[in-house]
Design a protein around this motif. Structure first.
Motif, PDB file in Angstrom:
ATOM      1  N   ALA A 111       0.900  -1.428   0.080  1.00 36.22           N
ATOM      2  CA  ALA A 111       0.003   0.184  -0.089  1.00 36.22           C
ATOM      3  C   ALA A 111       0.788   1.389  -0.044  1.00 36.22           C
ATOM      4  CB  ALA A 111      -0.909   0.024   1.140  1.00 36.22           C
ATOM      5  N   ASP A 112       1.831   1.261   0.832  1.00 38.28           N
ATOM      6  CA  ASP A 112       2.610   2.381   1.057  1.00 38.28           C
ATOM      7  C   ASP A 112       3.759   2.047   2.265  1.00 38.28           C
ATOM      8  OD1 ASP A 112       4.094   4.721   1.450  1.00 38.28           O
ATOM      9  OD2 ASP A 112       2.342   6.203   1.770  1.00 38.28           O
ATOM     10  N   PRO A 113       5.036   1.939   1.986  1.00 36.88           N
ATOM     11  CA  PRO A 113       6.081   1.493   2.839  1.00 36.88           C
ATOM     12  C   PRO A 113       6.025   2.591   3.932  1.00 36.88           C
ATOM     13  CG  PRO A 113       6.973   1.566   0.232  1.00 36.88           C
ATOM     14  CD  PRO A 113       5.679   2.102   0.406  1.00 36.88           C
ATOM     15  N   SER A 114       5.679   3.880   3.746  1.00 41.15           N
ATOM     16  CA  SER A 114       5.268   4.817   4.904  1.00 41.15           C
ATOM     17  C   SER A 114       4.391   4.165   5.955  1.00 41.15           C
ATOM     18  CB  SER A 114       4.890   6.319   4.499  1.00 41.15           C
ATOM     19  OG  SER A 114       6.076   6.729   3.910  1.00 41.15           O
ATOM     20  N   LEU A 115       3.441   3.397   5.401  1.00 36.89           N
ATOM     21  CA  LEU A 115       2.297   3.026   6.312  1.00 36.89           C
ATOM     22  C   LEU A 115       2.985   1.692   7.107  1.00 36.89           C
ATOM     23  CD1 LEU A 115      -0.537   2.446   7.425  1.00 36.89           C
ATOM     24  CD2 LEU A 115      -1.275   1.421   5.033  1.00 36.89           C
ATOM     25  N   GLN A 116       3.669   0.888   6.345  1.00 34.71           N
ATOM     26  CA  GLN A 116       4.404  -0.303   7.003  1.00 34.71           C
ATOM     27  C   GLN A 116       5.288   0.377   7.907  1.00 34.71           C
ATOM     28  OE1 GLN A 116       7.638  -2.242   4.943  1.00 34.71           O
ATOM     29  NE2 GLN A 116       7.603  -3.714   6.479  1.00 34.71           N
ATOM     30  N   ILE A 117       6.148   1.339   7.865  1.00 34.17           N
ATOM     31  CA  ILE A 117       7.385   1.640   8.797  1.00 34.17           C
ATOM     32  C   ILE A 117       6.416   2.250  10.052  1.00 34.17           C
ATOM     33  CG2 ILE A 117       9.300   2.667   9.117  1.00 34.17           C
ATOM     34  CD1 ILE A 117       9.447   0.008   7.510  1.00 34.17           C
ATOM     35  N   LYS A 118       5.604   3.121   9.581  1.00 33.76           N
ATOM     36  CA  LYS A 118       4.816   3.798  10.716  1.00 33.76           C
ATOM     37  C   LYS A 118       4.203   2.882  11.555  1.00 33.76           C
ATOM     38  CE  LYS A 118       2.678   8.055  12.224  1.00 33.76           C
ATOM     39  NZ  LYS A 118       3.153   9.368  12.522  1.00 33.76           N
ATOM     40  N   ALA A 119       3.642   1.917  10.988  1.00 34.91           N
ATOM     41  CA  ALA A 119       2.769   0.771  11.662  1.00 34.91           C
ATOM     42  C   ALA A 119       4.010   0.039  12.744  1.00 34.91           C
ATOM     43  CB  ALA A 119       2.216  -0.168  10.890  1.00 34.91           C
ATOM     44  N   GLY A 248      14.926  10.961   2.381  1.00 37.07           N
ATOM     45  CA  GLY A 248      14.669  10.522   0.894  1.00 37.07           C
ATOM     46  C   GLY A 248      13.874   9.471   0.491  1.00 37.07           C
ATOM     47  N   GLY A 249      12.804   9.449   1.447  1.00 33.74           N
ATOM     48  CA  GLY A 249      11.600   8.580   1.223  1.00 33.74           C
ATOM     49  C   GLY A 249      10.844   8.403   2.580  1.00 33.74           C
ATOM     50  N   LEU A 250      10.013   7.431   2.507  1.00 35.73           N
ATOM     51  CA  LEU A 250       9.140   7.398   3.878  1.00 35.73           C
ATOM     52  C   LEU A 250       8.726   8.757   4.484  1.00 35.73           C
ATOM     53  CD1 LEU A 250      11.317   4.497   5.663  1.00 35.73           C
ATOM     54  CD2 LEU A 250       9.061   4.345   4.095  1.00 35.73           C
ATOM     55  N   ARG A 432      11.524   2.568  -4.471  1.00 35.84           N
ATOM     56  CA  ARG A 432      13.030   2.781  -4.441  1.00 35.84           C
ATOM     57  C   ARG A 432      13.492   3.606  -3.567  1.00 35.84           C
ATOM     58  NH1 ARG A 432      17.092   4.260  -3.707  1.00 35.84           N
ATOM     59  NH2 ARG A 432      19.042   3.884  -4.640  1.00 35.84           N
ATOM     60  N   SER A 433      12.768   4.858  -3.305  1.00 27.78           N
ATOM     61  CA  SER A 433      13.203   6.028  -2.583  1.00 27.78           C
ATOM     62  C   SER A 433      12.627   5.495  -1.113  1.00 27.78           C
ATOM     63  CB  SER A 433      12.382   7.147  -2.582  1.00 27.78           C
ATOM     64  OG  SER A 433      12.308   7.513  -3.919  1.00 27.78           O
ATOM     65  N   ASP A 434      11.695   4.662  -0.854  1.00 24.52           N
ATOM     66  CA  ASP A 434      11.238   4.447   0.660  1.00 24.52           C
ATOM     67  C   ASP A 434      11.909   3.278   1.059  1.00 24.52           C
ATOM     68  OD1 ASP A 434       8.986   6.178   0.567  1.00 24.52           O
ATOM     69  OD2 ASP A 434       7.638   4.840  -0.451  1.00 24.52           O
ATOM     70  N   LEU A 435      12.491   2.340   0.186  1.00 22.61           N
ATOM     71  CA  LEU A 435      13.146   1.219   0.713  1.00 22.61           C
ATOM     72  C   LEU A 435      14.565   1.526   0.828  1.00 22.61           C
ATOM     73  CD1 LEU A 435      12.280  -1.948   0.679  1.00 22.61           C
ATOM     74  CD2 LEU A 435      10.798  -0.462  -0.456  1.00 22.61           C
ATOM     75  N   ASP A 436      15.171   2.751   0.474  1.00 22.08           N
ATOM     76  CA  ASP A 436      16.519   3.024   0.571  1.00 22.08           C
ATOM     77  C   ASP A 436      16.963   2.766   2.030  1.00 22.08           C
ATOM     78  OD1 ASP A 436      18.929   4.082   0.512  1.00 22.08           O
ATOM     79  OD2 ASP A 436      18.313   6.165  -0.255  1.00 22.08           O
TER      80      ASP A 436
ATOM     81  N   SER B 420      21.728   9.625   8.940  1.00 24.53           N
ATOM     82  CA  SER B 420      21.966  11.141   8.280  1.00 24.53           C
ATOM     83  C   SER B 420      22.227  11.108   6.860  1.00 24.53           C
ATOM     84  CB  SER B 420      23.257  11.529   9.266  1.00 24.53           C
ATOM     85  OG  SER B 420      23.498  11.572  10.425  1.00 24.53           O
ATOM     86  N   GLY B 421      22.504  10.150   6.454  1.00 22.17           N
ATOM     87  CA  GLY B 421      22.680  10.203   4.920  1.00 22.17           C
ATOM     88  C   GLY B 421      20.982  10.212   4.225  1.00 22.17           C
ATOM     89  N   PHE B 422      20.110   9.779   4.818  1.00 25.13           N
ATOM     90  CA  PHE B 422      18.714   9.571   4.585  1.00 25.13           C
ATOM     91  C   PHE B 422      17.867  11.003   4.675  1.00 25.13           C
ATOM     92  CE2 PHE B 422      14.670   7.664   4.566  1.00 25.13           C
ATOM     93  CZ  PHE B 422      14.514   7.050   3.226  1.00 25.13           C
ATOM     94  N   LEU B 423      18.474  12.012   5.229  1.00 26.14           N
ATOM     95  CA  LEU B 423      17.899  13.259   5.599  1.00 26.14           C
ATOM     96  C   LEU B 423      18.102  14.160   4.364  1.00 26.14           C
ATOM     97  CD1 LEU B 423      18.565  14.068   9.109  1.00 26.14           C
ATOM     98  CD2 LEU B 423      16.858  12.692   8.195  1.00 26.14           C
TER      99      LEU B 423
END
Lengths: 690, 690
Positions: A111-119, A248-250, A432-436, B420-423
Motif C-alpha cells: 500500500a505504502d512503505p510509509s504505512l508499513q514503517i509507521k505501523a 529520501g523517502g518514507l 526505491r526511495s522508500d526502501l532506501d 544522516s545520509g537519508f535526511l
C-alpha cells in the motif's frame, strides 16, 4: 487519481510468443502462489484483501506534512481492521500469533512503505518495547492503549551520535531514591535521540533507552516509558525536540529528534523485565552478565529485522511484476521480420530481470524459514538461548541481503521501464526511495554482516576447544578440502537439504544442484577458515595491532557472512522445490533455482578459480549455462511474476495494467490499415551512391 | 533554511590522524583543483561563484508545483548572469564557445539538478535544435528570444511509444502545397510526445520531430518549430497534452505530454539545415543517404550526452566530498585504545569510498578529453565526419559509465553516512533521486553501449577489408595474443598514453601501469574479436537466425563496450598523472590511478583468469594490492575530496560542515570532565560466574 490506473490485468489476452510451447512444462500458478505466500498465506491474503481499499494507498505529490497526516489516519484504519495486534496476548486483544502478525505487517509495503514503517514504529517497536521489555504492571497500564493508538509513541533508542553502537548511547536515567524517580537527561548534543518515527508530530510518549545509573553505578542501557507531549501536542516540561524534515523517502513518517533536561518519571516507568531497581535504589536482574543482558534486551526486538526481510522481498517481487509485465508488452526496434521486438526477447533484458526474479524467489522461501524460526522462539515452542541466537544471526544475514537486493532490483526494474519507470505513477521510484533506508536502519547492513561473520568465527573456534595448538594447526590445514564446519549452526550437515539433484535434469559440466551446494558450502567454510587462520595471530599482539589485524580482514569477513547468507537462501529455495509435487512446476522452479545457484557462482567466479574450486572449463560453462537458463525461463517469466499473487489494486502501475499492449495494438492496427488503404507514404529511395 | 547549514569548512581544524606523516608525499591541493577543473577551469569557477547565491539552491519539501516555479524563475536569473548563451554565435549574443558553455552548464548540478536539466531543455535542446538544425532565417526569427527565455520551449522528440528508437516515431508532418504548410499530426496514442520538459506548464513552443511526408513519400524524421501555447498559457487549437505529474526526481521540471491534431505550421517552420521542402513540395537535402542524414541530425544534439557525463561526475565528486568529510569526523564503536574509531579508519569503509574516488578522478579527466573533442567538432577546429563519429561514440561510452557510477557512488555515500545520509538536508538522497533518470535519458545506457559495441565491431571488421576468408581466419586466430586492434579509433596504438610506468614505483607482481594498460587493452581486443568471430556466421543465416545469434551475443557486446570505455578512462587518468610536475602530487595521484586500474582488474578478474591473462598468483595479488592502496591513500582522502574545489555553499550538507566534529568534541569533553570530577558512575562489576 491513483485508482484510474487500476485496470483488470488481461488474463484473457491473446498469447504472445512469451508463452511456452504447449508441450513444454508450465508452472501451476495458484500452487506456486500458495508456496510463495508460505506458512501464513491465509493471513497474507486477508491483509491483501484489506489493502485493495484505496484509503490505504499512497498519493504521489503530497507534501510531507499531508503525507504524514494521511498515514497517521491509516494507522487508525488498521486498528479498525484488527490488523495489527496479532502478536500480543489474548487478554490484551491479541492472538499470540507472532509469525502471522509479521506476515500481515509485511504486506503493508504494497500500500505504502510509509504505512508499513509507521505501523512498525507504533506496534513493532514502541508497543513491543512495552510488551517485550516490560512486565504485567506496564501491560495493564499501557498495552491496550498503545495497541489501539490511544498512545502514539516513539521508540527512542538511536541518538545523533550513536546508531549502530547502541551500548554507547549518552542519555542517562539516574535513580533518585528520595522521590523514587528516574531522572532522564541528555548530557550533550550528540546524545539527542534522532531519526525517531512519531517524534516530530504524533508521539505523546516514548520508550526511551538510557544508561541506568543507581547508587553511583552504571548498569548499562535500559528502557523507560516517558510521556513527551500533552493533550495539545505541546512538549512536556524538560522535553524538547526538532523535526528531521524531509527525507529520501518514507515521508509519511514524522521522524524527529528528542532531548530531555532532567525529566523525572516514576520508578515504575522502568520497563523492568530484564533489570529492575528497588525503591532503595538496589539494582537486580535475572541476567547477571551485563553483556548478555544487553543483547537479550536488543534481541527481544529482533522482529524489526525479520519483517524488513519480508517487506523488502515483497517490494522486489512487486517491482519485477511491473517490469516483466511491461517488458512483455513493450516493443522497441524492428526485428528480423520488420515487426518491433518485445523487450523481454532481448538477451540483455532477460539477463537484467530473470536472475533477479530467481533471487527474489530464493529470498521468499528463505524468509518463510526465518519467520517460522521467529514464531517458534517468540511463540515459545522453541525458545532457548541458542535458538534466539540462531534467529538473530539468521535475521541479520537475510535482512542485509534482501534489503540490498530490493534496491538493486527496484532500480533495475525502473531502468528496464525507461522513462516510464521514472514516473511516480508507475510505482518504482517511490518504492526505491522508500526502501532506501531499509539497508541502514534496524541495523546497518554492514554492521549486521559483521555480526554474522563474528558468529561464524565463534562457531568455527568452538571446534578447537580443548585442542592444543599443534592439533589446531593440523586441523586448519586438513579441513581445507573437508566438510567439518558448516556455519552458525543454522543447518548442520546432518540435516542437509532434501532431495538434491532430483530436479536438475539438465546436467551441465558439474553444475548440478549437488555441485552448486558443494561449491557454495565449500566457499563459506574456506573463507571463514581463512579469516580465522589469519586472526589467530591476534592473541599474541598488542590491542592496537590486533585491532589493525582485524581491520585488515574486515572486508573478507563480511564477504564470508554474505556467502553464508547466500547459501542459506539457496538451501531454502532447494527445499521449496523439493516439496513441489507437480512435475511442470518442479521442473521450472528447478531451473529457476539453478539460475539462482549459478548466478552466485558467477558472482564469485574469480574466487572459485583462484581457489582451484572450478577449472577454467567449468567456469566458462557457468556463464553459458546462465544464458541458456535465461532463455529457457523466458517463456515462464510472466507466469513466475503472476504467481506472486498481486491483484491490480496492489500493482497500480499504469504501465503494467495492459495499457501498453493497447497502445501497441492500436499503433499496429493504424499502420496495417494505412497499408491496406493504399495511401501509405512510400519509403524514400536510397541514393545510388553514398 | 538551507543556508543555515553553510558553515565555513574547518580549514584550521586540528589535524586528526587521517593526515599523512610529515615526511610522506602530499598532494598540492590547488594544483590538483586546477587539473580537475580542466580546460575551462576559469569558466567553471565563474559558474561556481554565481551558484554561491542561495537563490539558485534547491529547497527541500516544496511541492512539485512550487519547485517548478522556482526553477523557472532561476532560468531567468541565468539569463541575467549571461550564463547560458556561450555556445551561440556572437551576433545572437553568444561567444561561440562550445566547450566553455557545457563546462558552465554542468556546474549547475551543484545548485539543483532540476535547474541543470531545465536549462538543458531550454538551451541545450530546444534552442540548440533551432540553431543546429535550422538556418539563418530561423536564427533571426527565434534564436535571441529562445536564448533570453522569451520563448520557453519543449524539445518534442520522444513519444510514449518510442524513446530509444527515434527513427520509428509516429508523429507525421505532411506537406500541403496548396497552403505551403506542414500538417503536424499525432495518429495514435503511442505517438503522443512524452516526458518533455517545459511541456506541462511553461513551454509556448516546441521543436517537434516528425516523419516528413511530401509528395506521397516519407523522408524520415525532421524537426519543426511549432507554437503550442498562447500568451495566456492555453494550448493553441489542435494542440493538447497532459502533465506527467510527479517523478522520481527532477521535480523542478514540468515534464508533460503533447499531441497534435492536424496542426498547421508554415513551410518555413521546418528546421531545414539537413533537409528542405520547396514551395511545390520537392524535397532536397545536402545528405543523400536517409540513414546518414538521420544520424547527422541526431548527432548535432550530442551535447546532451556530453554534459551529462560531466554533471554526473561532478555529482559523484560532491557525494564523496560529503561522505569522506563525515567519515573523517564521525566515530562509532570503541577501538583498542577505548576511544571510538573514526569511520574512515575501518577497512570496509575505506573499500567503500576510496575506490569510488579513484573512478571519479578517472571520469573527471576523461570528461575533459571528451569536452575538448566536443569543442573541436562544434567549434570547427576538427569537424570531420570521422571526428563527429568518434565524438558520438566517446560520448555514448563515457555517459553510460559515469551516470551509472553516479548512482552507485551517491548511494554508497548515503549508506556510509547512515541515517544522516537519508535526511534531505544532507543532499545525498536528493542527488540520488535527481540523477536516477540520467542513466536512461539522452540515450538509455544499454542502448548507448550497444552503439559503442557496434562501432567496435565495425572498426574491427574494417581490418578485414579486401582480405579473403582464409586470410581472415588466420588473422582471427593470430590476433588473440596480438595488438593489431585498439578500438573505435579513438586512440591509436601509435598515440599510446604518455609516460607509462614512471609513476608506479611500488612494483607489484606485474601490476604496474604498463601491465594494467596491457591487460585492459587486451581485454577489449579479445572481447571484440570473440564476439565478431561468433557473429561472422550471421551472414550465412536467415534474418531470424541471424537476429537470434546477435541476441545471444548482446550481453557480451555490451560488456566489450564497457571495457572499452573503462580503458579510455584509465588512459585519460594516466595522461593526467603524467602531466603533473609536483612529485608528491604525482606520487599520490599515481596510487589513485593504480587503484582505479586494479579495481577494473578485480571487477573482471574471472575473465582474466578464464582467458589465461592472469595467473592465480597474480590474480590473488590484485585484491591484496587494492587493500594496500586503500590504506596508503586513506591519509590523503580528505585532500583528494577537498581538491574538487567545492565551497561550503556548494556542499551545504550539515554533516559535512564540521558540525559532527563539534558534537564529537563536545561528547569527549563531557566524559573527560566527568572522569576528572570524580562523579562518573562506576562500571557494573561483571559477575564471577556466567
Amino acid at each position: 487519481m491513483a485508482d484510474t490506473s487500476v485496470r483488470p490485468q488481461a488474463s484473457d489476452a491473446e498469447p504472445t510468443h512469451e508463452v511456452a510451447p504447449s508441450d513444454a512444462p508450465r508452472i501451476d500458478i495458484p500452487l506456486v502462489t500458495d508456496k510463495l505466500l508460505g506458512t501464513w498465506g491465509d493471513i497474507r491474503r486477508t491483509a491483501r484483501e484489506m489493502l485493495k481499499d484505496s484509503a490505504f494507498w499512497r498519493i504521489d505529490g503530497q507534501t510531507h506534512h499531508e503525507h504524514r497526516e494521511r498515514v497517521y489516519s491509516q494507522l487508525g484504519l488498521l486498528v479498525q481492521h484488527n490488523a495489527i495486534g496479532r502478536a500480543f496476548p489474548v487478554e490484551y486483544g491479541g492472538e499470540n500469533n507472532n509469525g502471522g502478525n509479521l506476515a500481515s505487517f509485511e504486506e503493508l509495503v504494497l500500500a505504502d512503505p510509509s504505512l508499513q514503517i509507521k505501523a512498525g514504529v507504533q506496534w513493532g517497536l514502541f508497543t513491543s518495547a512495552i510488551y517485550q521489555l516490560g512486565t504485567k504492571k506496564h501491560w495493564d497500564k499501557w498495552l491496550k492503549a498503545a495497541i489501539e493508538l490511544e498512545i502514539p509513541g516513539a521508540f527512542a533508542m538511536t541518538e545523533t551520535g550513536h546508531g549502530s553502537d547502541v551500548a554507547a548511547i549518552g542519555t542517562t536515567a539516574t535513580y533518585a531514591p528520595e522521590t523514587e524517580e528516574f531522572v532522564i537527561h541528555t548530557p550533550f548534543r550528540g546524545a539527542w535521540k534522532d531519526y525517531l518515527g512519531n517524534a516530530a508530530v504524533h508521539g505523546t510518549a516514548a520508550t526511551v533507552f538510557a544508561q541506568l545509573i543507581t547508587g553511583g553505578v552504571n548498569y548499562g542501557v535500559h528502557c523507560f516509558f516517558v510521556p513527551i507531549r500533552d493533550e495539545n501536542g505541546e512538549f512536556l516540561p524538560g522535553v524538547g525536540g526538532e523535526d528531521d524534515g524531509v527525507k529520501g523517502g518514507l515521508n509519511g513518517i514524522d521522524n524527529g529528534r528528542l532531548h530531555f533536561t532532567e525529566v523525572r518519571v516514576p520508578r515504575e516507568n522502568l520497563l523492568n523485565r530484564y533489570g529492575d531497581v528497588a525503591a532503595d535504589g538496589t539494582y537486580s536482574s535475572p541476567i547477571a552478565s551485563p553483556g548478555r543482558r544487553f543483547f537479550t534486551m536488543l534481541g527481544a526486538l529482533v522482529q524489526g529485522r525479520v519483517s524488513l526481510d519480508g517487506a523488502a522481498t515483497t517490494a522486489s517481487a512487486l517491482a519485477l511484476n511491473i517490469a516483466v509485465t511491461y517488458g512483455n508488452q513493450r516493443r522497441q526496434f524492428a526485428g528480423a521480420s520488420g515487426a518491433e521486438t518485445v523487450l523481454l526477447d532481448y538477451g540483455k533484458h532477460q539477463r537484467r530481470l530473470i536472475p533477479r526474479l530467481a533471487t527474489t524467489y530464493a529470498q521468499t522461501f528463505a524468509h518463510d524459514e526465518l519467520l517460522r524460526k521467529f514464531d517458534a522462539v517468540f511463540g515459545g515452542t522453541n525458545d532457548t538461548e541458542e535458538s534466539r541466537e540462531d534467529l538473530e544471526t539468521l535475521a541479520a544475514a537475510l535482512k542485509s541481503l534482501s534489503t540490498w537486493h530490493a534496491l538493486d532490483t527496484v532500480q533495475e526494474a525502473r531502468e528496464a521501464c525507461g522513462g516510464s519507470g521514472f514516473l511516480a505513477e508507475n510505482r518504482l521510484v517511490g518504492l526505491r526511495s522508500d526502501l532506501d533506508v531499509y539497508v541502514t536502519f534496524e541495523g546497518d547492513n554492514n554492521v549486521l554482516l559483521q555480526l554474522v561473520g563474528k558468529r561464524l568465527l565463534g562457531d568455527y573456534a568452538k571446534q578447537f576447544k580443548g585442542k592444543d595448538s599443534k592439533e589446531i594447526a593440523a586441523f586448519v590445514v586438513g579441513q581445507t578440502a573437508g566438510k567439518v564446519f558448516h556455519g552458525a549452526g543454522l543447518r548442520q550437515l546432518g540435516q542437509a537439504v532434501a532431495d538434491l539433484g532430483q530436479v536438475a535434469r539438465s546436467v551441465e559440466l558439474g553444475l548440478r544442484a549437488k555441485d552448486q551446494h558443494e561449491l557454495l558450502t565449500d566457499r563459506v567454510q574456506q573463507m571463514v577458515a581463512d579469516v580465522a587462520g589469519r586472526l589467530r595471530a591476534a592473541t599474541k599482539l598488542s590491542p592496537d595491532a590486533a585491532a589493525a589485524l582485524f581491520n585488515e580482514n574486515q572486508v573478507e569477513l563480511l564477504e564470508a557472512a554474505r556467502a553464508h547468507a547466500e547459501l542459506l537462501q539457496w538451501e531454502a529455495f532447494t527445499d521449496a522445490v523439493a516439496s513441489v509435487e507437480d512435475a511442470g512446476t518442479k521442473q521450472v522452479l528447478g531451473w529457476l533455482r539453478d539460475l539462482f545457484g549459478l548466478g552466485l557462482l558467477e558472482k564469485h567466479l574469480s574466487w572459485y578459480l583462484m581457489h582451484g574450486r572450478l577449472s577454467n572449463q567449468r567456469a566458462i560453462a557457468v556463464g553459458r549455462y546462465i544464458d541458456r537458463l535465461c532463455l529457457r525461463l523466458r517463456p515462464h517469466a510472466q507466469d513466475l511474476v503472476d504467481a506472486f499473487g498481486f491483484a491490480p489494486e496492489h500493482v497500480r502501475a499504469p504501465i503494467a495494467s495492459g495499457a501498453e499492449k493497447e497502445r501497441q495494438d492500436e499503433a499496429a492496427a493504424y499502420y496495417a490499415d494505412l497499408a491496406a488503404s493504399g495511401t501509405a507514404p512510400a519509403k524514400e529511395k536510397k541514393p545510388s551512391t553514398r
